[in-house]
Design an enzyme around this catalytic site. Sequence first.
Site, PDB file in Angstrom:
ATOM      1  CG  HIS A 280       0.927   8.646   2.198  1.00 25.76           C
ATOM      2  ND1 HIS A 280      -0.377   8.848   1.814  1.00 25.76           N
ATOM      3  CD2 HIS A 280       1.392   9.864   2.589  1.00 25.76           C
ATOM      4  CE1 HIS A 280      -0.687  10.129   1.949  1.00 25.76           C
ATOM      5  NE2 HIS A 280       0.373  10.772   2.412  1.00 25.76           N
TER       6      HIS A 280
ATOM      7  CD  GLU B 247       2.960  10.684   6.634  1.00 21.92           C
ATOM      8  OE1 GLU B 247       2.267  11.693   6.913  1.00 21.92           O
ATOM      9  OE2 GLU B 247       3.496  10.509   5.506  1.00 21.92           O
ATOM     10  CG  HIS B 248      -2.470  10.540   6.247  1.00 27.35           C
ATOM     11  ND1 HIS B 248      -3.402  11.464   5.881  1.00 27.35           N
ATOM     12  CD2 HIS B 248      -1.403  10.746   5.447  1.00 27.35           C
ATOM     13  CE1 HIS B 248      -2.927  12.211   4.904  1.00 27.35           C
ATOM     14  NE2 HIS B 248      -1.713  11.791   4.608  1.00 27.35           N
TER      15      HIS B 248
ATOM     16  CD  GLU C  76      -1.205  13.661   1.152  1.00 28.60           C
ATOM     17  OE1 GLU C  76      -1.784  12.930   1.989  1.00 28.60           O
ATOM     18  OE2 GLU C  76       0.023  13.887   1.166  1.00 28.60           O
TER      19      GLU C  76
END
Lengths: 437, 429
Positions: free
Chosen positions: A69, A72-73, A149
């Site tokens: 993840h 991905e950012h 997040e």
Amino acid sequence: MKIVSIFFAILLVSFNLNSKKIFNAKSHKLENGLTLIVVENPRAPVVAQMIWYDFGSSVEEIGKSGLAHFIEHLMFKGTKKFPKNYYSNFISKIGGSENAFTSYDYTAYYQVFPSQHLEKIIELEADRMQNLTLTKKNVEIEREVILEERFQRIESNPSSQLDESMRSVLYPNNYYGRPIIGWKHEIEKLNYDDVFNFYKNFYKPNNAVLVLSGDVNFSKAKEIVDKYYGNIKSSDTLKRKVVSDPDFKTTTFVELKNENVKQQVWKRIYRTKSFTKSIEESMALDLGMKILAGGSSSVLYEELVDEKKIFSMVGGFYQGLSKGDGYIYFYAIPNKEMDEKEIGDLIDKEVKKNIESKITPEKLELEKQKYYFDSIYGMDGILKPAEIIGEALSVGLKLNEIEKWNNKLKKINIDMVKKELNEFSKNNNYVTGSLRN
Amino acid sequence: MKLVFLLFFFFFQSSEALDFKKLKTKSGIEFWFVQDNSIPIISLSFSFRGGSSLELQDQHGLANLMVSLMDEGTRNLNSQEFKKLMKLNGMKLSFSSQKDRIDGVFQVISSQADQGFELFKEALNYPKFSEDEIKKVKNQISSSIKIDQSNIPTIASNKFNEYFFGDHIFKRNIKGTIKSLEKFKRQDISNFHEKSFQKENLVIGVAGDITDKKIKILIESVFGKLQDKFTIPEIELFSNLSIGQQVYKMKTPQTSVLFGHPGLKRNNEDFFALRIANYILGGGGFQSRLYKNIREKKGLVYSVYSYLLPFENDGVIVGGFQTRNKSVYETINAVKKNWKSMNTRGVSKEELNNAKAYFNGSFTRNFTSTSSIAALLKIVQYYKLGENYFQNREKIINNIDHEMVNSVASKYFKTENLFFMIVGEPEEK
């Protein structure tokens, strides 16, 4: 409009379950292993591009949860040729939209944009598969964003905290037990080398499926994709571990008490089979779960909300699109404070009692009809087909299997459904959760 | 802008999407329609002006309760029978109550159009509102109100409405309260139903696989019997929006902040220029100043945004973010700073050109499904943007020049008019 007409109508529309392909998708495999899928749909001059990498948090080494993840950012941070936020800026200037998401078994990026810009968008996506440039500062700042997040999705949400904890019990040995976003204490320690190596090792054409849907021509798309992806080398550095979980000999109850919680919620998650093991069995299970617990016309809802008025809501669903085991999720919201064991026992009893009496061929026909109609709704739009195909291929299904989904659907009969539900009612691989004040 | 022109030209040539028809039924109901046979679906999007604003002082939550009962059976069918027939015909029907309107979506597989529209007609005109279903749905809404009480962003949204709108009726939560729900009787719901669904307050957009002739008959069959018995009162202007800040304390590691500011009605002549200015400030996904300055450069938030929210009576600009307790005031100050710079320095030519290109290019994304086409046709009518909006929109955008957008930005973005609702445990600095 009386109920009698239902059966007439079923006969009327059932022949629609024919052998037509759902998407009429065309596919092409490059020498380096990249799969291209094109769904031509020229009704508006717009294209959806999705690239699906067939790995997610599944390939993170132990102790480094959240890596997939995290990268991905960082995929939005630019390359040598298209630095900083050139890509996002370009999409915005042409009126497009974009985003990305990470799951256990896949990571996907998508854009929806006017079709005249197809070549440039393909070039930009191919470019960031191999040329991402990252600074240490990018990583430092993004770690803070990701922690925010995590705080937003989980730390400040009691229900998500309970789910996270239940999954860690349900999958004691498998990566499905670790949160996709990562444990807070592990995200805090992820550094530049961790994320950059992950990117360098795994972002390879042979691990990806590129789906183009909308106003796009297959042979043209093939040409452009060959041009920009053709030279990227494949690599087999991604070693996939297939790990499964043991059968439970114990039962586990997870409780989350929080002073902000004002409504008691009961949940249960079962570990079960997935579509990659057997499409027919999973489809029968899915249909069975829809009859038993799906939405506000299910057997359990009718019995426990409409008739007995014990719960304000009760339901469940099956999620079987995964490389490893799938799961079944159940929840109930009692009208009055109830003991958790009492809720579990009541649902168990109702499930067992109703499999024989209430799972009827008529109900199955209705659900099959809905399944079929949903496949038509899935074609209304351009992103949905790309999502459905991309997800299915990423977990290991074949394009042909997806296209012929409705043929398999036709063959599902009531005995198959009951067999799956009986198996489910004896499944001891579950964890029960409670959210309360 | 040559590129954009070409795109639209191509669009006119290749797609039916902009080529909508204005149709009228036997009893005079007007609606906009795009025939699209590429997929066997009919999608309908509709709104009734009024919504929760029609609730009297002691009817808090009645609109939402009423619409929640709309798929729970009709005069001839009980709830379960109705839901089964919906499934059987591949039909979808949903209603949602907003502050100033009720929105609805209806979809059906085109081979089942007759059956689907028949069910829709029954649901809209003759909902059962049985005592059992009323009790059930009240329980469900009560549970959902209680669940909301542990959801920080939802609390923030409710508290924001409560404080920001001053003494205006929009301060009320759509769902009402557990207490206000209790007292509604069948007759209250049924009266409110009649008041909510009146012909003169209706707008409809339709797209899909059906002919003009047929859709006119079906629309008439569903909506033709609605009455116009009640006069709908005008909603007051926002004369007393709050400014400053309000803190609502809750135990949580991350605080949720929503902010608000006066805005514009959709048909105000400055609306599009302000919309472009706001796109640059906080609306443009990964491109906005708030995103770049607060998330990308400082890592203070996962998401931060602002958008224009036009209502029937008036308009506001709202925005929000969540951040850990220690950085609440730092982030609020960053929002204020960016807000102020819109007022004093305006936007650059490059920002403006990018934003205009975005608005020109993004429009066609609305034409990729029957549901999004129907929704667009409805929205243009709802906000009274005119039949020529599809032709004029590009001109409206291209006429917005640098001077104009900056004058609008300095006229409307006023830091001193901002209101911040803070829910959580912000640490004082």
